[in-house]
Design a protein around this motif. Structure first.
Motif, PDB file in Angstrom:
ATOM      1  N   GLN A 118      56.205  46.529  35.460  1.00 16.82           N
ATOM      2  CA  GLN A 118      55.107  46.813  34.533  1.00 16.82           C
ATOM      3  C   GLN A 118      54.042  45.725  34.608  1.00 16.82           C
ATOM      4  O   GLN A 118      54.301  44.608  35.055  1.00 16.82           O
ATOM      5  CB  GLN A 118      55.639  46.897  33.106  1.00 16.82           C
ATOM      6  N   THR A 119      52.847  46.062  34.142  1.00 13.15           N
ATOM      7  CA  THR A 119      51.746  45.101  34.063  1.00 13.15           C
ATOM      8  C   THR A 119      51.113  45.188  32.687  1.00 13.15           C
ATOM      9  O   THR A 119      50.804  46.286  32.209  1.00 13.15           O
ATOM     10  CB  THR A 119      50.682  45.379  35.141  1.00 13.15           C
ATOM     11  N   LEU A 120      50.953  44.046  32.054  1.00 15.67           N
ATOM     12  CA  LEU A 120      50.331  43.986  30.739  1.00 15.67           C
ATOM     13  C   LEU A 120      48.878  43.544  30.902  1.00 15.67           C
ATOM     14  O   LEU A 120      48.599  42.558  31.574  1.00 15.67           O
ATOM     15  CB  LEU A 120      51.067  42.979  29.851  1.00 15.67           C
ATOM     16  N   THR A 121      47.963  44.297  30.265  1.00 17.06           N
ATOM     17  CA  THR A 121      46.540  43.964  30.331  1.00 17.06           C
ATOM     18  C   THR A 121      46.110  43.296  29.034  1.00 17.06           C
ATOM     19  O   THR A 121      46.330  43.824  27.951  1.00 17.06           O
ATOM     20  CB  THR A 121      45.691  45.228  30.563  1.00 17.06           C
ATOM     21  N   VAL A 122      45.494  42.127  29.181  1.00 20.42           N
ATOM     22  CA  VAL A 122      45.056  41.344  28.027  1.00 20.42           C
ATOM     23  C   VAL A 122      43.559  41.060  28.140  1.00 20.42           C
ATOM     24  O   VAL A 122      43.098  40.515  29.146  1.00 20.42           O
ATOM     25  CB  VAL A 122      45.826  40.006  27.943  1.00 20.42           C
ATOM     26  N   TRP A 123      42.823  41.430  27.099  1.00 20.22           N
ATOM     27  CA  TRP A 123      41.395  41.117  27.041  1.00 20.22           C
ATOM     28  C   TRP A 123      41.196  39.805  26.281  1.00 20.22           C
ATOM     29  O   TRP A 123      41.615  39.674  25.124  1.00 20.22           O
ATOM     30  CB  TRP A 123      40.632  42.210  26.305  1.00 20.22           C
ATOM     31  N   THR A 124      40.552  38.836  26.929  1.00 24.83           N
ATOM     32  CA  THR A 124      40.143  37.620  26.229  1.00 24.83           C
ATOM     33  C   THR A 124      38.636  37.446  26.427  1.00 24.83           C
ATOM     34  O   THR A 124      38.063  37.944  27.401  1.00 24.83           O
ATOM     35  CB  THR A 124      40.878  36.375  26.745  1.00 24.83           C
ATOM     36  N   MET A 125      38.017  36.730  25.494  1.00 22.72           N
ATOM     37  CA  MET A 125      36.578  36.566  25.537  1.00 22.72           C
ATOM     38  C   MET A 125      36.181  35.398  26.425  1.00 22.72           C
ATOM     39  O   MET A 125      36.923  34.425  26.591  1.00 22.72           O
ATOM     40  CB  MET A 125      36.034  36.350  24.124  1.00 22.72           C
TER      41      MET A 125
END
Length: 426
Positions: free
Chosen positions: A41-48
């Protein structure tokens, strides 16, 4: 709140950039965390942009992938237009799994049903989160995010001017601060303090210090609370500060940029974010050696002034198909190890007071940290966002008081507009 929390300044070694890592999507297996438990699996994380230093991202990725067997993909976002982008993403079938959200924006996202409830995570890792910084991650009594990092205003002063005035040390109480400003005015040709009439986030901090709020509940709706005597008391304190300044009463700290005014070397102090010192240095390199910082003093020496806490929370999208994996990421990213690393690298206020030791040697962060525990935010309700839209009626209220109206009369002048905005549908 849209803000530039580049929580670091050049002179304090706090400027950072962000890098990204790669991956793809899959479904959550729901297995317990452990090596290979989420393999494939791959986890997608949005950071600014500006939030996650490259070293922090690299270290967190390595620890997360070792712990779970999954891949981690950071995607860096720009602040401009981010609210609409997040709103759209949360409504889609395949949203990013974890999203950095502005702390004052969190209630609005939670109210739409876009964020997953994280009460179990709070019980596991959040028992010692600083209450003032954790408050913004709670909506309607439920935990919809986790506090990540924060920053607040400090006094940035010109040590050369203070020395010329014969002032030794820094004030520990508000009255001592006023006395020092008075001394600068008498013994030097400098403007003691640059404080425009509409630096309203400083005013919000003063209201927090008075134990007041800008709204109150009236039946099933929120209305203006500017008529509260405690709010009036905060504005009177602001007026005392403004008496030491020649700044325009009808402008905010960005018009002109207060740091650029300070950079000319003819101002004793201003109240601002740490990164603004970097702006001053960019405008005038020679002023770098004269910069000093201290916590905004309160009425008594044992408690700093109230401050507005700007910052970010980490939230899990309700639509994410990898919610258990997302929580494993939060456990890693918010662990003492990596929360402490972020504080050290970025000079930001961490989510636990016990981790503030990581700020040692960072003069700006050391000045900001003492006020965090007594800090707060603007009202944590979805309806509040409309109040801050231009023209901001709180700013109009402040200017009216500085121009001679009583706080009560100034409140009457704008409360209709505030109530109208609070009644808008989100």
């Amino acid at each position: 709140m849209k803000r530039k929390l580049a929580a670091a300044i050049v002179i304090a070694g706090m400027m950072v950039s962000v890098s990204a890592c790669g991956g793809d999507d899959d479904k959550d297996s729901g297995k317990a965390a452990g090596p290979d438990s989420f393999k494939g699996q791959t986890l997608t994380v949005w950071t600014m942009d500006g939030s996650a230093p490259p070293q922090w991202s690299k270290d967190v990725q390595a620890a997360f992938e070792k712990k779970t067997g999954a891949k981690l993909k950071f995607e860096i976002q720009k602040w401009d237009g981010i609210q609409q982008k997040i709103t759209t993403a949360l409504s889609e079938d395949n949203p990013p799994d974890v999203i950095e959200v502005g702390n004052t924006q969190t209630p609005a996202y939670a109210a739409t049903g876009g964020l997953a409830e994280l009460g179990d995570l709070k019980q596991q890792i959040g028992s010692d989160w600083t209450p003032s910084v954790s408050a913004s991650s709670v909506y309607a009594g439920k935990q919809y995010a986790a506090p990540w990092y924060f920053a607040n205003r400090v006094v940035i002063y010109n040590k050369k001017i203070w020395a010329k005035a014969g002032i030794k040390g820094t004030p520990k109480t508000r009255s001592e601060f006023f006395k020092d400003l008075q001394t600068i005015g008498k013994k030097t040709d400098a403007e003691p303090l640059y404080l425009p009439g509409q630096n309203w986030y400083f005013f919000d901090g003063l209201t927090i210090g008075q134990g007041a709020d800008l709204v109150k509940k009236d039946g099933d709706k929120y209305v203006s609370n500017l008529a509260d005597p405690k709010v009036a008391a905060a504005m009177e304190v602001y007026k005392q500060y403004a008496a030491y300044s020649k700044a325009p009463k009808d402008k905010d700290e960005a018009t002109p940029q207060q740091a650029q005014v300070f950079a000319k070397g003819k101002t004793g102090a201003f109240i601002g974010m740490g990164w603004e010192a970097g702006t001053a240095v960019q405008a005038n390199k020679a002023i770098e050696k004269d910069l000093g910082y201290f916590t905004i003093p309160g009425a008594t020496a044992d408690k700093p002034e109230g401050v507005f806490l700007g910052g970010s929370n980490l939230a899990v999208a309700q639509g994410s198909k990898k919610q258990e994996l997302a929580k494993e990421f939060l456990k890693v990213a918010l662990s003492d190890q990596f929360e402490g690393e972020l504080a050290k690298l970025n000079g930001i206020i961490p989510n636990k007071q016990s981790l503030e030791t990581n700020l040692k040697g960072n003069v700006v962060a050391e000045a900001a940290a003492p006020a965090a525990a007594a800090g707060g935010t603007t009202p944590l309700i979805p309806e509040w966002a409309a109040v801050e839209n231009t023209p901001n009626p709180i700013k109009s209220y402040m200017t009216a008081v500085l121009n001679g109206k009583s706080p009560a009369d100034a409140a009457k002048q704008v409360e209709g507009e505030i109530n109208k905005r609070l009644a808008q549908k989100n």
